[in-house]
Design an enzyme around this catalytic site. Structure first.
Site, PDB file in Angstrom:
ATOM      1  N   ARG A 224      42.889  38.488  44.908  1.00 26.61           N
ATOM      2  CA  ARG A 224      43.702  39.701  44.965  1.00 26.61           C
ATOM      3  C   ARG A 224      42.764  40.897  44.933  1.00 26.61           C
ATOM      4  NH1 ARG A 224      47.332  37.185  46.660  1.00 26.61           N
ATOM      5  NH2 ARG A 224      49.374  36.797  45.744  1.00 26.61           N
ATOM      6  N   HIS A 272      44.776  40.412  54.587  1.00 31.05           N
ATOM      7  CA  HIS A 272      45.522  39.504  53.695  1.00 31.05           C
ATOM      8  C   HIS A 272      46.173  38.371  54.505  1.00 31.05           C
ATOM      9  CE1 HIS A 272      47.756  39.280  49.598  1.00 31.05           C
ATOM     10  NE2 HIS A 272      47.668  38.081  50.135  1.00 31.05           N
TER      11      HIS A 272
HETATM   12  P1  NDP Z   1      46.043  27.796  40.669  1.00 28.17           P
HETATM   13  O1  NDP Z   1      46.908  28.228  39.543  1.00 28.17           O
HETATM   14  O2  NDP Z   1      46.169  26.418  41.187  1.00 28.17           O
HETATM   15  O3  NDP Z   1      44.510  27.995  40.260  1.00 28.17           O
HETATM   16  C1  NDP Z   1      44.070  29.127  39.571  1.00 28.17           C
HETATM   17  C2  NDP Z   1      42.704  28.856  39.013  1.00 28.17           C
HETATM   18  O4  NDP Z   1      42.226  30.036  38.368  1.00 28.17           O
HETATM   19  C3  NDP Z   1      42.734  27.740  37.945  1.00 28.17           C
HETATM   20  O5  NDP Z   1      41.575  26.948  38.039  1.00 28.17           O
HETATM   21  C4  NDP Z   1      42.718  28.533  36.645  1.00 28.17           C
HETATM   22  O6  NDP Z   1      42.165  27.833  35.554  1.00 28.17           O
HETATM   23  C5  NDP Z   1      41.819  29.685  37.046  1.00 28.17           C
HETATM   24  N1  NDP Z   1      41.973  30.813  36.134  1.00 28.17           N
HETATM   25  C6  NDP Z   1      43.084  31.527  35.858  1.00 28.17           C
HETATM   26  N2  NDP Z   1      42.828  32.474  34.912  1.00 28.17           N
HETATM   27  C7  NDP Z   1      41.522  32.319  34.597  1.00 28.17           C
HETATM   28  C8  NDP Z   1      40.664  32.957  33.672  1.00 28.17           C
HETATM   29  N3  NDP Z   1      41.095  33.957  32.882  1.00 28.17           N
HETATM   30  N4  NDP Z   1      39.385  32.539  33.587  1.00 28.17           N
HETATM   31  C9  NDP Z   1      38.946  31.536  34.366  1.00 28.17           C
HETATM   32  N5  NDP Z   1      39.706  30.863  35.277  1.00 28.17           N
HETATM   33  C10 NDP Z   1      40.985  31.268  35.378  1.00 28.17           C
HETATM   34  O7  NDP Z   1      46.261  28.863  41.841  1.00 28.17           O
HETATM   35  P2  NDP Z   1      45.960  28.680  43.397  1.00 28.17           P
HETATM   36  O8  NDP Z   1      44.656  28.035  43.575  1.00 28.17           O
HETATM   37  O9  NDP Z   1      47.129  28.077  44.051  1.00 28.17           O
HETATM   38  O10 NDP Z   1      45.914  30.219  43.872  1.00 28.17           O
HETATM   39  C11 NDP Z   1      44.955  31.106  43.359  1.00 28.17           C
HETATM   40  C12 NDP Z   1      45.204  32.517  43.833  1.00 28.17           C
HETATM   41  O11 NDP Z   1      44.859  32.660  45.201  1.00 28.17           O
HETATM   42  C13 NDP Z   1      46.650  33.010  43.800  1.00 28.17           C
HETATM   43  O12 NDP Z   1      47.059  33.359  42.492  1.00 28.17           O
HETATM   44  C14 NDP Z   1      46.582  34.209  44.703  1.00 28.17           C
HETATM   45  O13 NDP Z   1      46.205  35.364  43.973  1.00 28.17           O
HETATM   46  C15 NDP Z   1      45.473  33.852  45.682  1.00 28.17           C
HETATM   47  N6  NDP Z   1      45.999  33.604  47.025  1.00 28.17           N
HETATM   48  C16 NDP Z   1      45.609  34.408  48.060  1.00 28.17           C
HETATM   49  C17 NDP Z   1      46.065  34.200  49.321  1.00 28.17           C
HETATM   50  C18 NDP Z   1      45.596  35.021  50.464  1.00 28.17           C
HETATM   51  O14 NDP Z   1      46.131  34.884  51.557  1.00 28.17           O
HETATM   52  N7  NDP Z   1      44.581  35.851  50.289  1.00 28.17           N
HETATM   53  C19 NDP Z   1      47.013  33.120  49.625  1.00 28.17           C
HETATM   54  C20 NDP Z   1      47.330  32.307  48.489  1.00 28.17           C
HETATM   55  C21 NDP Z   1      46.845  32.562  47.238  1.00 28.17           C
HETATM   56  P3  NDP Z   1      42.869  26.474  35.011  1.00 28.17           P
HETATM   57  O15 NDP Z   1      42.592  25.441  36.087  1.00 28.17           O
HETATM   58  O16 NDP Z   1      42.158  26.178  33.754  1.00 28.17           O
HETATM   59  O17 NDP Z   1      44.324  26.774  34.868  1.00 28.17           O
HETATM   60  C1  OXD Z   2      49.984  34.239  48.224  1.00 25.20           C
HETATM   61  C2  OXD Z   2      49.464  35.187  49.204  1.00 25.20           C
HETATM   62  O1  OXD Z   2      49.848  34.463  47.014  1.00 25.20           O
HETATM   63  O2  OXD Z   2      49.782  35.037  50.408  1.00 25.20           O
HETATM   64  O3  OXD Z   2      50.538  33.217  48.652  1.00 25.20           O
HETATM   65  O4  OXD Z   2      48.707  36.086  48.858  1.00 25.20           O
END
Ligand code: NDP
Ligand code: OXD
Length: 309
Positions: A224, A272
């Site tokens: 983000r 995005h």
């Molecule tokens: P997940 O919830 O599967 O994974 C999130 C990861 O981040 C986990 O490993 C989690 O740790 C880690 N995490 C969260 N908070 C912290 C912290 N404070 N310190 C360290 N690690 C942390 O989410 P996704 O992989 O499905 O998606 C991730 C993000 O990608 C979304 O939230 C979104 O913002 C972004 N995104 C962007 C898109 C785009 O088009 N640009 C499209 C889709 C998503 P733990 O494993 O321990 O829970």
């Molecule tokens: C999502 C994105 O969070 O598209 O899926 O950013």
């Protein structure tokens, strides 16, 4: 049973025929024509206006139409007792890994430099490392981070991940916490951010983090815009501490005209699109989740409000 759909006008156009076909047994109401609020059971939403969900007193589940849920959690009136389900769609996961692989390869193979040379009609080879000599660090080692890691590893990159909780992911070194972050940063010539945006992760890509990376490191932010302290990026690039950045997300989207990111020679921007929601697969996933819920079965991928993702 009635389902509210609220997204952008363009997305609504794409979803309408799919929902009509896949969920013909349900009444789908498209915002702003939402009818009697008392009769809405499920909400499928992307960036709903604050207060909209709170105005639906009989909601059973809220489906976020994306993997990230920051667009929902920033609503101060969000109804706390209604479970939120985020979108976990293998189609999107593949798309994100394509984006990450493309971006990492572009940076690794010095694409920015060769494009600049082409524009200046310079035919000159540059020293090139192999992928195995290029450590990549992934912030956020969840659904998207782990899939991207596996695909980067298959290209030969030496990949490590950082997550909130400790993880044992065969084939990868993983880190947690502030100390783990420092170690990951110190080894990462390419840093990829795939974190959710939470109070803890906001601004994590900042001058102090850049200073811990090896000199000349490169950044890919597909998490983000709020993860990046934008004012810290250009000085890091101009000083050579960072040598390139690929940004799919920025603080204000669309990026305002005149923003310095538009024309910086060491920044690659995309609007995005790293992993867009794919209505055909997403609609089928949501239909199955509603069926499970109606049958009294647990629904996967519920958001933990305390963690913020
Ligand atoms: P997940 O919830 O599967 O994974 C999130 C990861 O981040 C986990 O490993 C989690 O740790 C880690 N995490 C969260 N908070 C912290 C912290 N404070 N310190 C360290 N690690 C942390 O989410 P996704 O992989 O499905 O998606 C991730 C993000 O990608 C979304 O939230 C979104 O913002 C972004 N995104 C962007 C898109 C785009 O088009 N640009 C499209 C889709 C998503 P733990 O494993 O321990 O829970
Ligand atoms: C999502 C994105 O969070 O598209 O899926 O950013």
């Amino acid at each position: 049973m009635a389902i509210l759909f609220r997204s952008t006008p363009a997305a609504t156009l794409r979803w309408r025929p799919l929902l009509a076909g896949l969920m013909s047994e349900h009444e789908i109401r498209y915002w702003p024509e939402i009818g009697d609020k008392l009769t809405i059971d499920y909400a499928l939403v992307w960036q709903p206006e604050p207060g909209l969900l709170a105005s639906l007193p009989n909601l059973k589940l809220i489906f976020g139409l994306g993997a990230g849920v920051d667009h929902l959690l920033r609503d101060p009136a969000l109804p706390k007792g209604v479970p939120i389900v985020r979108l976990v769609d293998p189609y999107m996961t593949d798309a994100m890994s394509e984006y990450v692989a493309l971006s990492v390869l572009r940076l690794h193979r010095q694409d920015l430099d060769y494009l600049a040379q082409q524009r200046a009609a310079i035919w000159e080879e540059r020293e090139q490392k192999n992928a195995a000599e290029r450590p990549v660090g992934i912030l956020g080692f969840g659904t998207l981070g782990q899939d991207a890691a596996r695909k980067l590893k298959s290209l030969g990159f030496d990949v490590a991940g950082w997550s909130r909780g400790a993880k044992d992911v065969p084939g990868f070194t993983t880190y947690t916490g502030a100390v783990g972050l420092d170690v990951l940063l110190a080894r990462s010539e390419i840093l990829v951010c795939l974190l959710p945006l939470t109070a803890e992760t906001t601004g994590i890509l900042n001058a102090a983090a850049f200073a811990r990376l090896p000199r000349g490191a490169m950044l890919v932010n597909a998490g983000r815009g709020g993860h990046l302290v934008e004012a810290d990026l250009i000085p890091a690039l101009d000083s050579g501490q960072l040598s390139g950045a690929v940004l799919d997300v920025v603080g204000e989207e669309p990026l305002p005209a005149g923003h310095p990111f538009w024309h910086h020679p060491r920044i690659i921007l995309t609007p995005h699109i790293a992993a867009e929601t794919h209505p055909p697969t997403a609609a089928a996933i949501i239909r199955e989740a509603i069926r499970a819920h109606e049958a009294g079965l647990p629904v996967a991928n519920q958001v933990d409000l305390a963690r913020g993702y």
